[in-house]
Write a protein that holds these residues in place. Structure first.
Motif, PDB file in Angstrom:
ATOM      1  N   LEU A 176       0.831  -1.202   0.000  1.00  0.00           N
ATOM      2  CA  LEU A 176       0.000   0.000   0.000  1.00  0.00           C
ATOM      3  C   LEU A 176       0.869   1.256   0.000  1.00  0.00           C
ATOM      4  N   ILE A 177       1.918   1.262   0.809  1.00  0.00           N
ATOM      5  CA  ILE A 177       2.835   2.400   0.843  1.00  0.00           C
ATOM      6  C   ILE A 177       3.506   2.588  -0.510  1.00  0.00           C
ATOM      7  N   PHE A 178       3.884   1.491  -1.151  1.00  0.00           N
ATOM      8  CA  PHE A 178       4.501   1.572  -2.476  1.00  0.00           C
ATOM      9  C   PHE A 178       3.523   2.140  -3.500  1.00  0.00           C
ATOM     10  N   ALA A 179       2.256   1.730  -3.432  1.00  0.00           N
ATOM     11  CA  ALA A 179       1.238   2.235  -4.363  1.00  0.00           C
ATOM     12  C   ALA A 179       1.029   3.735  -4.175  1.00  0.00           C
ATOM     13  N   VAL A 180       0.900   4.172  -2.929  1.00  0.00           N
ATOM     14  CA  VAL A 180       0.706   5.595  -2.655  1.00  0.00           C
ATOM     15  C   VAL A 180       1.938   6.388  -3.088  1.00  0.00           C
ATOM     16  N   GLY A 181       3.116   5.862  -2.806  1.00  0.00           N
ATOM     17  CA  GLY A 181       4.346   6.528  -3.218  1.00  0.00           C
ATOM     18  C   GLY A 181       4.466   6.642  -4.724  1.00  0.00           C
ATOM     19  N   SER A 182       4.028   5.615  -5.434  1.00  0.00           N
ATOM     20  CA  SER A 182       4.071   5.636  -6.905  1.00  0.00           C
ATOM     21  C   SER A 182       3.177   6.734  -7.458  1.00  0.00           C
ATOM     22  N   PHE A 183       1.973   6.826  -6.909  1.00  0.00           N
ATOM     23  CA  PHE A 183       1.058   7.877  -7.365  1.00  0.00           C
ATOM     24  C   PHE A 183       1.627   9.251  -7.024  1.00  0.00           C
ATOM     25  N   ALA A 184       2.183   9.382  -5.824  1.00  0.00           N
ATOM     26  CA  ALA A 184       2.772  10.663  -5.421  1.00  0.00           C
ATOM     27  C   ALA A 184       3.931  11.048  -6.341  1.00  0.00           C
ATOM     28  N   MET A 185       4.732  10.061  -6.746  1.00  0.00           N
ATOM     29  CA  MET A 185       5.845  10.361  -7.647  1.00  0.00           C
ATOM     30  C   MET A 185       5.322  10.876  -8.990  1.00  0.00           C
ATOM     31  N   ALA A 186       4.284  10.246  -9.515  1.00  0.00           N
ATOM     32  CA  ALA A 186       3.715  10.706 -10.782  1.00  0.00           C
ATOM     33  C   ALA A 186       3.186  12.131 -10.650  1.00  0.00           C
ATOM     34  N   MET A 187       2.547  12.423  -9.511  1.00  0.00           N
ATOM     35  CA  MET A 187       2.029  13.784  -9.298  1.00  0.00           C
ATOM     36  C   MET A 187       3.176  14.788  -9.185  1.00  0.00           C
ATOM     37  N   ALA A 188       4.266  14.374  -8.569  1.00  0.00           N
ATOM     38  CA  ALA A 188       5.421  15.270  -8.479  1.00  0.00           C
ATOM     39  C   ALA A 188       5.966  15.570  -9.872  1.00  0.00           C
ATOM     40  N   PHE A 189       6.045  14.558 -10.722  1.00  0.00           N
ATOM     41  CA  PHE A 189       6.488  14.785 -12.094  1.00  0.00           C
ATOM     42  C   PHE A 189       5.528  15.727 -12.809  1.00  0.00           C
ATOM     43  N   ALA A 190       4.231  15.603 -12.538  1.00  0.00           N
ATOM     44  CA  ALA A 190       3.240  16.454 -13.195  1.00  0.00           C
ATOM     45  C   ALA A 190       3.393  17.911 -12.788  1.00  0.00           C
ATOM     46  N   PHE A 191       3.618  18.149 -11.503  1.00  0.00           N
ATOM     47  CA  PHE A 191       3.625  19.527 -11.014  1.00  0.00           C
ATOM     48  C   PHE A 191       5.000  20.189 -11.051  1.00  0.00           C
ATOM     49  N   ILE A 192       6.043  19.404 -10.993  1.00  0.00           N
ATOM     50  CA  ILE A 192       7.392  19.988 -11.008  1.00  0.00           C
ATOM     51  C   ILE A 192       7.896  20.142 -12.437  1.00  0.00           C
ATOM     52  N   GLY A 193       7.490  19.253 -13.316  1.00  0.00           N
ATOM     53  CA  GLY A 193       7.944  19.314 -14.698  1.00  0.00           C
ATOM     54  C   GLY A 193       9.103  18.363 -14.945  1.00  0.00           C
ATOM     55  N   PRO A 194       9.321  18.025 -16.207  1.00  0.00           N
ATOM     56  CA  PRO A 194      10.303  16.981 -16.523  1.00  0.00           C
ATOM     57  C   PRO A 194      11.743  17.341 -16.173  1.00  0.00           C
ATOM     58  N   ARG A 195      12.118  18.578 -16.357  1.00  0.00           N
ATOM     59  CA  ARG A 195      13.520  18.953 -16.113  1.00  0.00           C
ATOM     60  C   ARG A 195      13.876  18.822 -14.631  1.00  0.00           C
ATOM     61  N   TRP A 196      13.064  19.426 -13.771  1.00  0.00           N
ATOM     62  CA  TRP A 196      13.364  19.399 -12.346  1.00  0.00           C
ATOM     63  C   TRP A 196      12.989  18.076 -11.696  1.00  0.00           C
ATOM     64  N   SER A 197      12.052  17.375 -12.275  1.00  0.00           N
ATOM     65  CA  SER A 197      11.657  16.094 -11.695  1.00  0.00           C
ATOM     66  C   SER A 197      12.818  15.123 -11.660  1.00  0.00           C
ATOM     67  N   ALA A 198      13.567  15.080 -12.743  1.00  0.00           N
ATOM     68  CA  ALA A 198      14.711  14.172 -12.785  1.00  0.00           C
ATOM     69  C   ALA A 198      15.729  14.544 -11.716  1.00  0.00           C
ATOM     70  N   THR A 199      15.847  15.825 -11.422  1.00  0.00           N
ATOM     71  CA  THR A 199      16.826  16.299 -10.448  1.00  0.00           C
ATOM     72  C   THR A 199      16.333  16.171  -9.011  1.00  0.00           C
ATOM     73  N   ILE A 200      15.052  16.454  -8.788  1.00  0.00           N
ATOM     74  CA  ILE A 200      14.508  16.492  -7.427  1.00  0.00           C
ATOM     75  C   ILE A 200      13.778  15.205  -7.059  1.00  0.00           C
ATOM     76  N   VAL A 201      12.859  14.772  -7.906  1.00  0.00           N
ATOM     77  CA  VAL A 201      11.993  13.652  -7.566  1.00  0.00           C
ATOM     78  C   VAL A 201      12.745  12.319  -7.565  1.00  0.00           C
ATOM     79  N   THR A 202      13.642  12.135  -8.500  1.00  0.00           N
ATOM     80  CA  THR A 202      14.348  10.859  -8.584  1.00  0.00           C
ATOM     81  C   THR A 202      15.145  10.550  -7.313  1.00  0.00           C
ATOM     82  N   PRO A 203      15.943  11.482  -6.776  1.00  0.00           N
ATOM     83  CA  PRO A 203      16.630  11.164  -5.511  1.00  0.00           C
ATOM     84  C   PRO A 203      15.657  10.907  -4.350  1.00  0.00           C
ATOM     85  N   VAL A 204      14.571  11.664  -4.297  1.00  0.00           N
ATOM     86  CA  VAL A 204      13.574  11.442  -3.245  1.00  0.00           C
ATOM     87  C   VAL A 204      12.961  10.049  -3.399  1.00  0.00           C
ATOM     88  N   TRP A 205      12.682   9.650  -4.634  1.00  0.00           N
ATOM     89  CA  TRP A 205      12.133   8.314  -4.893  1.00  0.00           C
ATOM     90  C   TRP A 205      13.127   7.241  -4.457  1.00  0.00           C
TER      91      TRP A 205
END
Length: 139
Positions: free
Chosen positions: A32-61
């Protein structure tokens, strides 16, 4: 062995089986935690944008995955077939994630794509969770 001893042995086996099932329910929480985290990661990519997502979201993931993996490794009991369930779930999740990322460039990073993609990414762990919950439920 007389009838009483046999009955006591069967009762003890049933108790141990029930205790074993209860001690493996952590895996459903992990999924369940993995499912919620997966959705949250997709939302982060949506709101942060592709350039910053790779820099910010990937390490957090990566920190998130390492953290829940450490949690999983600390557990004393695992459900029967956990390697198969987790392997299939992770394979399906990775294929969906790749499709979501590749597809996002085809639809110009639109929010609806990331919402649908996040839901799709959450589906394999939720299906695996359902399987584990059925497997670990008391008879």
């Amino acid at each position: 062995m007389d009838t009483n001893e046999a009955s006591e042995t069967l009762d003890r086996a049933a108790q141990l089986s029930g205790r074993s099932r209860l001690s493996t329910r952590w895996f459903a929480t992990y999924l369940l935690i993995f499912a919620v985290g997966s959705f949250a990661m997709a939302m982060a990519f949506a709101f942060i944008g592709p350039r910053w997502s790779a820099t910010i979201v990937t390490p957090v993931w990566l920190i998130f995955v390492v953290s829940i993996s450490l949690y999983a490794n600390r557990q004393k009991a695992v459900p029967r077939g956990v390697m198969k369930i987790n392997g299939i779930m992770m394979g399906a999740w990775a294929l969906i994630w790749a499709g979501v990322v590749i597809g996002s460039f085809q639809v110009d990073q639109q929010l609806w794509w990331w919402i649908v993609g996040g839901l799709a990414m959450a589906t394999p762990p939720l299906v695996a969770r359902h399987i584990v919950q059925r497997q670990t439920s008391a008879l």
